[in-house]
Design a protein around this motif. Sequence first.
Motif, PDB file in Angstrom:
ATOM      1  N   GLU A  56       0.842  -1.196   0.000  1.00  0.00           N
ATOM      2  CA  GLU A  56       0.000   0.000   0.000  1.00  0.00           C
ATOM      3  C   GLU A  56       0.871   1.238   0.000  1.00  0.00           C
ATOM      4  OE1 GLU A  56      -2.948   0.000   3.053  1.00  0.00           O
ATOM      5  OE2 GLU A  56      -3.985  -1.729   2.212  1.00  0.00           O
ATOM      6  N   THR A  95       0.393   5.420   0.027  1.00  0.00           N
ATOM      7  CA  THR A  95      -0.557   6.508   0.195  1.00  0.00           C
ATOM      8  C   THR A  95       0.145   7.817  -0.098  1.00  0.00           C
ATOM      9  OG1 THR A  95      -1.763   5.263   1.867  1.00  0.00           O
ATOM     10  CG2 THR A  95      -2.154   7.634   1.791  1.00  0.00           C
ATOM     11  N   GLU A  96      -0.456   8.598  -0.966  1.00  0.00           N
ATOM     12  CA  GLU A  96       0.097   9.896  -1.356  1.00  0.00           C
ATOM     13  C   GLU A  96      -1.057  10.840  -1.593  1.00  0.00           C
ATOM     14  OE1 GLU A  96       2.960  12.616  -1.890  1.00  0.00           O
ATOM     15  OE2 GLU A  96       3.441  10.516  -1.500  1.00  0.00           O
ATOM     16  N   GLY A  97      -1.043  11.967  -0.928  1.00  0.00           N
ATOM     17  CA  GLY A  97      -2.075  12.972  -1.141  1.00  0.00           C
ATOM     18  C   GLY A  97      -3.477  12.487  -0.856  1.00  0.00           C
ATOM     19  N   GLY A  98      -3.641  11.629   0.139  1.00  0.00           N
ATOM     20  CA  GLY A  98      -4.960  11.133   0.495  1.00  0.00           C
ATOM     21  C   GLY A  98      -5.459   9.995  -0.380  1.00  0.00           C
ATOM     22  N   VAL A  99      -4.667   9.564  -1.341  1.00  0.00           N
ATOM     23  CA  VAL A  99      -5.049   8.464  -2.227  1.00  0.00           C
ATOM     24  C   VAL A  99      -4.167   7.259  -1.901  1.00  0.00           C
ATOM     25  CG1 VAL A  99      -5.157   7.663  -4.611  1.00  0.00           C
ATOM     26  CG2 VAL A  99      -5.749  10.025  -4.069  1.00  0.00           C
ATOM     27  N   THR A 100      -4.802   6.101  -1.721  1.00  0.00           N
ATOM     28  CA  THR A 100      -4.065   4.882  -1.426  1.00  0.00           C
ATOM     29  C   THR A 100      -4.082   3.970  -2.644  1.00  0.00           C
ATOM     30  OG1 THR A 100      -4.602   5.005   0.927  1.00  0.00           O
ATOM     31  CG2 THR A 100      -3.920   2.860   0.083  1.00  0.00           C
ATOM     32  N   LEU A 101      -2.915   3.529  -3.036  1.00  0.00           N
ATOM     33  CA  LEU A 101      -2.746   2.598  -4.151  1.00  0.00           C
ATOM     34  C   LEU A 101      -2.354   1.254  -3.561  1.00  0.00           C
ATOM     35  CD1 LEU A 101      -2.378   2.096  -7.251  1.00  0.00           C
ATOM     36  CD2 LEU A 101       0.011   2.746  -6.904  1.00  0.00           C
ATOM     37  N   ARG A 102      -3.065   0.203  -3.937  1.00  0.00           N
ATOM     38  CA  ARG A 102      -2.744  -1.151  -3.488  1.00  0.00           C
ATOM     39  C   ARG A 102      -2.221  -1.940  -4.683  1.00  0.00           C
ATOM     40  NH1 ARG A 102      -7.230   0.411  -0.915  1.00  0.00           N
ATOM     41  NH2 ARG A 102      -7.193   0.381   1.338  1.00  0.00           N
TER      42      ARG A 102
END
Length: 196
Positions: free
Chosen positions: A136, A138-145
Amino acid sequence: SASRMDQYQSCHFAYFLRYGLGAKDRRPAGFHAPEYGTFVHFVLETVLRAVRAQGGVAQVSLEAVQACTARAVEDYVARELGGMEHQTPFRFLFRRLERNVRAVVDNVVAELQASDFQPVLFELGFGPGKELPPVEITEGGVTLRVSGVVDRVDGWVKDGRLYLRVVDYKTGRKSFDLTDIWNGMGLQMLLYLFTL
């Protein structure tokens, strides 16, 4: 997956065509690169699992490895090709592929015989419902899985500490270029190591 991330980073439109629309090139029937890759992957995994079960590469003779390779090839042919390898257009091609996969297995076994690393896991998945959780970010309130499957994990214990390496089977040409890493591409192996 790491390969999807590379595709997206290199060309957004190509990513959309492939993964959004599912567009594919028209191809004549035959044993193409993806099928060859699947074939080699199956044979390598089958042989290395069997060798590990028999005590590892140091305990198994070259003849036993070659016999195991022949059985793995036969299993794949029976399950996936349905007798197609005996048809005239495929006979020569399949014999050549069989010779190539035998050479690949021999090379991998020779490398393992010269190494302290030995296979410990095959097809290790990370992501939802897999053996390991997704990576995971998380950058700028966006989480990439990010999820994926590591073809093989090798281990080496030295002074009570376990060292790991990841092995990803590639049947085509793949070279390491640090510039790709700087540009956010070619991260598959680093991602796998980070996951472990």
